[in-house]
Design an enzyme around this catalytic site. Structure first.
Site, PDB file in Angstrom:
ATOM      1  N   ASP A  10     -11.173   2.535   3.452  1.00  0.00           N
ATOM      2  CA  ASP A  10     -11.426   1.096   3.265  1.00  0.00           C
ATOM      3  C   ASP A  10     -12.916   0.831   2.995  1.00  0.00           C
ATOM      4  O   ASP A  10     -13.281  -0.249   2.532  1.00  0.00           O
ATOM      5  CB  ASP A  10     -11.003   0.320   4.529  1.00  0.00           C
ATOM      6  CG  ASP A  10      -9.701  -0.447   4.330  1.00  0.00           C
ATOM      7  OD1 ASP A  10      -9.341  -0.699   3.161  1.00  0.00           O
ATOM      8  OD2 ASP A  10      -9.064  -0.788   5.342  1.00  0.00           O
ATOM      9  N   GLN A  16      -4.858  -1.613   9.226  1.00  0.00           N
ATOM     10  CA  GLN A  16      -4.700  -2.933   8.615  1.00  0.00           C
ATOM     11  C   GLN A  16      -5.334  -4.000   9.513  1.00  0.00           C
ATOM     12  O   GLN A  16      -5.021  -4.087  10.702  1.00  0.00           O
ATOM     13  CB  GLN A  16      -3.202  -3.222   8.389  1.00  0.00           C
ATOM     14  CG  GLN A  16      -2.934  -4.532   7.680  1.00  0.00           C
ATOM     15  CD  GLN A  16      -3.467  -4.568   6.247  1.00  0.00           C
ATOM     16  OE1 GLN A  16      -3.337  -3.622   5.492  1.00  0.00           O
ATOM     17  NE2 GLN A  16      -4.101  -5.675   5.882  1.00  0.00           N
ATOM     18  N   LYS A  25       0.839  -1.206   0.000  1.00  0.00           N
ATOM     19  CA  LYS A  25       0.000   0.000   0.000  1.00  0.00           C
ATOM     20  C   LYS A  25       0.872   1.253   0.000  1.00  0.00           C
ATOM     21  O   LYS A  25       0.605   2.217  -0.712  1.00  0.00           O
ATOM     22  CB  LYS A  25      -0.957  -0.026   1.209  1.00  0.00           C
ATOM     23  CG  LYS A  25      -2.081  -1.052   1.018  1.00  0.00           C
ATOM     24  CD  LYS A  25      -2.892  -1.323   2.265  1.00  0.00           C
ATOM     25  CE  LYS A  25      -3.825  -2.514   1.983  1.00  0.00           C
ATOM     26  NZ  LYS A  25      -4.617  -2.928   3.140  1.00  0.00           N
TER      27      LYS A  25
END
Ligand code: NAP
Length: 278
Positions: free
Chosen positions: A119, A96, A52
């Protein structure tokens, strides 16, 4: 022989488009920044976070990295999120997953300000998706829609079957296909006669989490098959939820693993980051 849907190529196209957009924003004095939080040192999560950050660097998004020890408490993590929520120079916040067992993931997801929820997991983002309002889309299903559109595969009026009903893949996938006017069926572990339901599909999205579970006997000739699964086999090679060798000869189009859905997830995360400032 199926058309191979090249996720690597399509994700690169998207990243290149985003790079141009970010350069335009930068030229107007606008920066895009993403805060990435990793708790603990799970090897897979460390690799995902590294990828990422690399994508941010490529596109020109500033990434702020928070690598916290496994012993971090829920209160400490929530405090950091609160600080980042209030920091106007931070556009997106990504935590995460999975988190260590001592931390309540739902609580953490809900603590992220919806306008920074790149997200797309916050209940506000999920609700907006369901009622068709503007909001962040979860990256993997949004990437699959891009794969279909950019491969000229029509969704409108088509029989779409999604195997899996997880919050991050199956459910939002079904809603996005519905938004594109597909006729959508969701299957799960209690579905009766999975094979005959799958055989109806013009577009079959497989997110079952079981290596090579779907073989040609589940697939209608000419169908588009999207494989979301990621597994390592006994030889340490990557494979999906679909038995590619069995399905590819009868499918109309198919995503490979690796190089199908996987690269799209990061590209769509970058898309959400850029959209967070627009
Ligand atoms: P998950 O949370 O484990 O969900 C699996 C779903 O499959 C569940 O809804 C389950 O039904 C259903 N299922 C299990 N066995 C079944 C059976 N025999 N027949 C029909 N349905 C069955 O998995 P997930 O998070 O959605 O992920 C799915 C796969 O995609 C995994 O391999 C994961 O690693 C991969 N993944 C890839 C990406 C990417 O970027 N490429 C992103 C996310 C996930 P119940 O609800 O009834 O239990």
């Amino acid at each position: 022989m199926a058309k191979i849907i090249d996720g690597k190529k399509i994700s690169q196209e998207i990243k290149d488009e985003l790079k141009v957009k970010v350069a335009e924003l930068n030229s107007k004095g606008v920066e895009v920044s993403l805060a990435v939080i990793l708790v603990g040192n799970d090897p897979a999560s460390t690799v995902y976070v590294g990828n990422k950050k690399k994508a941010c660097e490529y596109i020109g998004v500033k990434s702020l990295s928070y690598e916290l020890p496994e012993t971090t408490t829920e209160a400490e993590l929530l405090e950091l999120i609160d600080k980042l929520n209030k920091d106007a120079s931070v556009n997106g916040i990504l935590v995460q997953l999975p988190l260590p067992k001592s931390i309540d993931e739902d609580k953490v997801i809900q603590a992220i300000a919806p306008e920074k929820d790149v997200d797309g997991f916050h209940p506000v983002s999920v609700g907006s998706l369901l009622i068709g309002q503007k909001g962040f889309l979860p990256c993997t299903p949004a990437g699959i829609i891009q794969l279909l559109k950019r491969s000229d595969i029509d969704i409108n009026g088509k029989e779409c079957v999604v195997i899996g009903r997880s919050n991050i893949v199956g459910k939002p996938m079904a809603v996005l296909l519905l938004r594109e006017n597909g006729t959508v069926t969701i299957c799960h572990s209690r579905t009766q006669d999975l094979k005959s339901v799958c055989k109806r599909a013009d577009i079959l999205v497989v997110a079952i989490g079981k290596p090579k579970f779907i073989d040609a006997s589940y697939v209608k000739e000419g169908a588009t098959v999207i494989d979301v699964g990621i597994h390592r086999n006994a030889d340490n090679k990557l494979c999906g939820d679909v038995d590619y060798e069995s399905v590819e000869p009868i499918a109309g189009a198919i995503t490979p693993v690796p190089g199908g859905v996987g690269p799209m997830t990061i590209a769509m995360l970058m898309n959400n980051c850029v959209n967070s400032v627009l």
